[in-house]
Design a protein around this motif. Sequence first.
Motif, PDB file in Angstrom:
ATOM      1  N   LEU A  51       0.765  -1.128  -0.016  1.00 42.19           N
ATOM      2  CA  LEU A  51      -0.045   0.016  -0.002  1.00 42.19           C
ATOM      3  C   LEU A  51       0.888   1.279   0.009  1.00 42.19           C
ATOM      4  CD1 LEU A  51      -2.822   1.504   0.308  1.00 42.19           C
ATOM      5  CD2 LEU A  51      -2.477   1.254   2.601  1.00 42.19           C
ATOM      6  N   GLN A  52       1.674   1.247   0.748  1.00 43.08           N
ATOM      7  CA  GLN A  52       2.791   2.384   0.896  1.00 43.08           C
ATOM      8  C   GLN A  52       3.487   2.528  -0.521  1.00 43.08           C
ATOM      9  OE1 GLN A  52       2.911   4.042   3.666  1.00 43.08           O
ATOM     10  NE2 GLN A  52       3.930   5.932   2.248  1.00 43.08           N
ATOM     11  N   LYS A  53       3.846   1.275  -1.193  1.00 43.47           N
ATOM     12  CA  LYS A  53       4.534   1.632  -2.409  1.00 43.47           C
ATOM     13  C   LYS A  53       3.441   2.238  -3.405  1.00 43.47           C
ATOM     14  CE  LYS A  53       6.980  -1.209  -6.164  1.00 43.47           C
ATOM     15  NZ  LYS A  53       7.185  -2.404  -6.488  1.00 43.47           N
ATOM     16  N   GLN A  54       2.272   1.840  -3.486  1.00 40.71           N
ATOM     17  CA  GLN A  54       1.276   2.461  -4.244  1.00 40.71           C
ATOM     18  C   GLN A  54       1.047   3.827  -3.941  1.00 40.71           C
ATOM     19  OE1 GLN A  54      -2.450   0.268  -4.225  1.00 40.71           O
ATOM     20  NE2 GLN A  54      -3.859   2.097  -4.993  1.00 40.71           N
ATOM     21  N   THR A  55       0.996   4.179  -2.666  1.00 40.21           N
ATOM     22  CA  THR A  55       0.677   5.691  -2.367  1.00 40.21           C
ATOM     23  C   THR A  55       1.827   6.254  -2.847  1.00 40.21           C
ATOM     24  OG1 THR A  55      -0.669   4.902  -0.508  1.00 40.21           O
ATOM     25  CG2 THR A  55       0.195   7.078  -0.361  1.00 40.21           C
ATOM     26  N   ASP A  56       3.091   6.048  -2.543  1.00 39.18           N
ATOM     27  CA  ASP A  56       4.446   6.784  -2.860  1.00 39.18           C
ATOM     28  C   ASP A  56       4.413   6.955  -4.489  1.00 39.18           C
ATOM     29  OD1 ASP A  56       4.890   6.976  -0.261  1.00 39.18           O
ATOM     30  OD2 ASP A  56       6.535   5.366  -0.515  1.00 39.18           O
ATOM     31  N   ALA A  57       3.784   6.027  -5.046  1.00 40.91           N
ATOM     32  CA  ALA A  57       4.005   6.160  -6.620  1.00 40.91           C
ATOM     33  C   ALA A  57       3.019   7.439  -7.137  1.00 40.91           C
ATOM     34  CB  ALA A  57       3.747   5.022  -7.206  1.00 40.91           C
ATOM     35  N   ASN A  58       1.762   7.034  -7.645  1.00 41.35           N
ATOM     36  CA  ASN A  58       0.987   8.058  -8.180  1.00 41.35           C
ATOM     37  C   ASN A  58       0.192   8.850  -7.157  1.00 41.35           C
ATOM     38  OD1 ASN A  58      -0.309   5.719  -7.735  1.00 41.35           O
ATOM     39  ND2 ASN A  58      -1.783   5.991  -9.269  1.00 41.35           N
ATOM     40  N   ILE A  59      -0.088   8.322  -6.178  1.00 40.02           N
ATOM     41  CA  ILE A  59      -1.131   9.020  -5.292  1.00 40.02           C
ATOM     42  C   ILE A  59      -0.614  10.013  -4.600  1.00 40.02           C
ATOM     43  CG2 ILE A  59      -2.767   8.510  -3.226  1.00 40.02           C
ATOM     44  CD1 ILE A  59      -3.339   5.671  -4.398  1.00 40.02           C
ATOM     45  N   SER A  60       0.518   9.834  -3.827  1.00 38.59           N
ATOM     46  CA  SER A  60       1.265  10.829  -3.154  1.00 38.59           C
ATOM     47  C   SER A  60       1.479  11.977  -4.096  1.00 38.59           C
ATOM     48  CB  SER A  60       2.484  10.247  -2.393  1.00 38.59           C
ATOM     49  OG  SER A  60       3.055  11.301  -1.546  1.00 38.59           O
TER      50      SER A  60
ATOM     51  N   ALA B 222      -1.437  14.177  -4.885  1.00 40.88           N
ATOM     52  CA  ALA B 222      -1.797  14.779  -3.761  1.00 40.88           C
ATOM     53  C   ALA B 222      -0.759  16.068  -3.508  1.00 40.88           C
ATOM     54  CB  ALA B 222      -1.746  14.212  -2.468  1.00 40.88           C
ATOM     55  N   ASP B 223       0.543  15.630  -3.648  1.00 39.40           N
ATOM     56  CA  ASP B 223       1.457  17.065  -3.668  1.00 39.40           C
ATOM     57  C   ASP B 223       1.230  18.069  -4.890  1.00 39.40           C
ATOM     58  OD1 ASP B 223       2.896  15.675  -1.724  1.00 39.40           O
ATOM     59  OD2 ASP B 223       4.499  14.616  -3.129  1.00 39.40           O
ATOM     60  N   LEU B 224       0.850  17.638  -5.935  1.00 36.01           N
ATOM     61  CA  LEU B 224       0.528  18.771  -6.959  1.00 36.01           C
ATOM     62  C   LEU B 224      -0.763  19.494  -6.427  1.00 36.01           C
ATOM     63  CD1 LEU B 224       1.006  16.795 -10.189  1.00 36.01           C
ATOM     64  CD2 LEU B 224       2.247  18.733  -9.703  1.00 36.01           C
ATOM     65  N   ILE B 225      -1.649  18.759  -6.195  1.00 38.95           N
ATOM     66  CA  ILE B 225      -2.751  19.529  -5.555  1.00 38.95           C
ATOM     67  C   ILE B 225      -2.670  20.518  -4.384  1.00 38.95           C
ATOM     68  CG2 ILE B 225      -5.166  19.286  -4.320  1.00 38.95           C
ATOM     69  CD1 ILE B 225      -5.342  16.597  -5.997  1.00 38.95           C
TER      70      ILE B 225
ATOM     71  N   LYS C 213      -2.830  19.483 -13.047  1.00 41.43           N
ATOM     72  CA  LYS C 213      -2.896  19.182 -11.460  1.00 41.43           C
ATOM     73  C   LYS C 213      -4.117  18.908 -10.781  1.00 41.43           C
ATOM     74  CE  LYS C 213      -0.231  22.874 -10.389  1.00 41.43           C
ATOM     75  NZ  LYS C 213       0.494  23.754  -9.715  1.00 41.43           N
ATOM     76  N   GLY C 214      -5.216  19.617 -11.401  1.00 40.43           N
ATOM     77  CA  GLY C 214      -6.417  19.168 -10.493  1.00 40.43           C
ATOM     78  C   GLY C 214      -7.472  18.386 -11.095  1.00 40.43           C
TER      79      GLY C 214
END
Length: 593
Positions: free
Chosen positions: A6-15, A18-21, A156-157
């Motif tokens: 889960l952390q790997k998935q989050t660190d990839a595209n999800i995080s 979120a950073d862009l937003i 980004k949004g």
Amino acid sequence: MSMKELQKQTDANISAKADLIWQIATHLVGLFKPHEYGKVILPMTVLKRFDDALRKTKPAVAEMAKKLDAQHIEGAARDGILCRISGFDFYNTSNFDFAKLVAEPDDVESNFEAYLQGFSSNVKDIIENFDFANTVKLMVKGGVLYVTLQEFNSSKGDMSLDKITSTDMGYIFEELIRKFSESYDEQAGAHFTSRDIIYLMTELLIAPEKEQIAAEGCTKTAYDMAMGTSQMLGCLTERLQDVSKDATLTCFGQEFNPETYAIAKADMLIKGGNASGMKYGDTLSDDAFGGYEFDYVISNPPFGIDWKREKSQVEAEAKRGYDGRFGPGLPAISDGQMLFMLNGVKKLKEGSGRMAIIQNGSSLFTGDAGSGASEIRRYLIHEDLVEAIVQLPTDLFYNTGISTYIWVLTKGKPMSRSGRVQLIDASKCFVKRRKNIGSKRVDLDDACIDLILKAYEGFDQNEVYTADDLVVESKVFKNDFFGFTKVTVETAQTDANGKPLLKKGKKLPVKGASDSEIIPLSDDIDAYMAKNVLPYNPLAYIDPAKDKIGYEIPFTRLFYKFEAPEPSASIFEDIKALEAKETVLMKELFGNA
């Protein structure tokens, strides 16, 4: 999915998303303080996700809304028709979307207001509880409304459904919530519980039926009485669906903080969950789920917080006895966490309901025999509701470093556990974080959770489980082990021959000489007195009318291990070695002079 995956998935595209937003907050500097950025970013993220989701059906919804208004069709009928056309549990009937708002910069304030008013009532409720109207006023005054809309309308949004699934959108939203929580520093834990803790709680909840769920699926309900941003409900849903794709969980929750309630409801809408099951209000004084029963209860209610505000309503309900939630008793007014525990017990489904709830140490032992807290423990243990209590490592939560415990309670205890309580010391089962977040300095990784689950499922007495540097210890006790009788011991007045003076056949006590003894329920009181009191005070006697039954769980004492102090000779040798080292250092500094 494991925590590592889960952390790997989050660190990839999800995080990254979120950073862009979150970068949009750079336009808010000066107008808003860092811990206030979420007041803009979170509701705008919700609105943009809804806007992107509704894009394809928006024209048809707007057209139908005009027809329904002309026919004076209102209320639930109107909502049902428009939701059916939108394809979601929400809709927007205005002529605007983000693209059109950005296209008309001169009228952005009035157009944005019209856009907000076009949403269905459930979204309006979210907007209202975010207090977004006041935020928008400040954005207009500071000249940042248009640029914020413009940024959210950029790549980004972009939160289109064909690019971001509902599950991933939930994770992105959670990442934004986490960033918002971190900006509060020590206040983060007030509305955000980290996933590692929740995953352990979910594993404890589903452990007895995990194999059955994997084989057959399930249809369950879950409730969080202090849901914060609803992350516990979300994680429980996710875990069940990891076990079986045929697992369905309908979630319900209540939250008193309007902003976190808005986040929870928005999160459910974003993920297509049961948003109507998210209720606003004070659980203790205004129960939104009276009469409900749930398969699972999972919660991290506030502890160390008084219930003065809810005092009149709580005491009125307590007078109803067991027809209400607080029949067993009321804890000290200074800490309401045990009231939440009773609320959860009341809502467990008879015969099968299970609860995992966080408490601090005071729930284990505060309150004298006969006090409200003791009576609550007496009820929970005597009714065989307590299955296990797990001591967690310190420094695990964002906002506190104290010892905390997961209580696992059930109205469906299996025969193998009947009449007994398992205590699990997992205080030494953790991995250190590379970066602290507030008071959170350690985590529970997959290995930690697996070892704790191994101890729980083993249900062994005096068993120590180890894996690498991790240690978990399990002990099992009969229910009455935690009960005791507090007896009042009087000393009888003496005559010249040392015999008790009597008046109407009763002994006369010496004033000011009363004492008390704590006698385990498993012990015979007369035998205890004969062995432990009378040899030292032959005139001692018990006044049975003053006996009180109490219950406490001395967790720390039960797991205490005596470590003999270092022998004085060894200490002396250490001192001599230090003195010799000091002499060498002094010579190096000052020479032989």
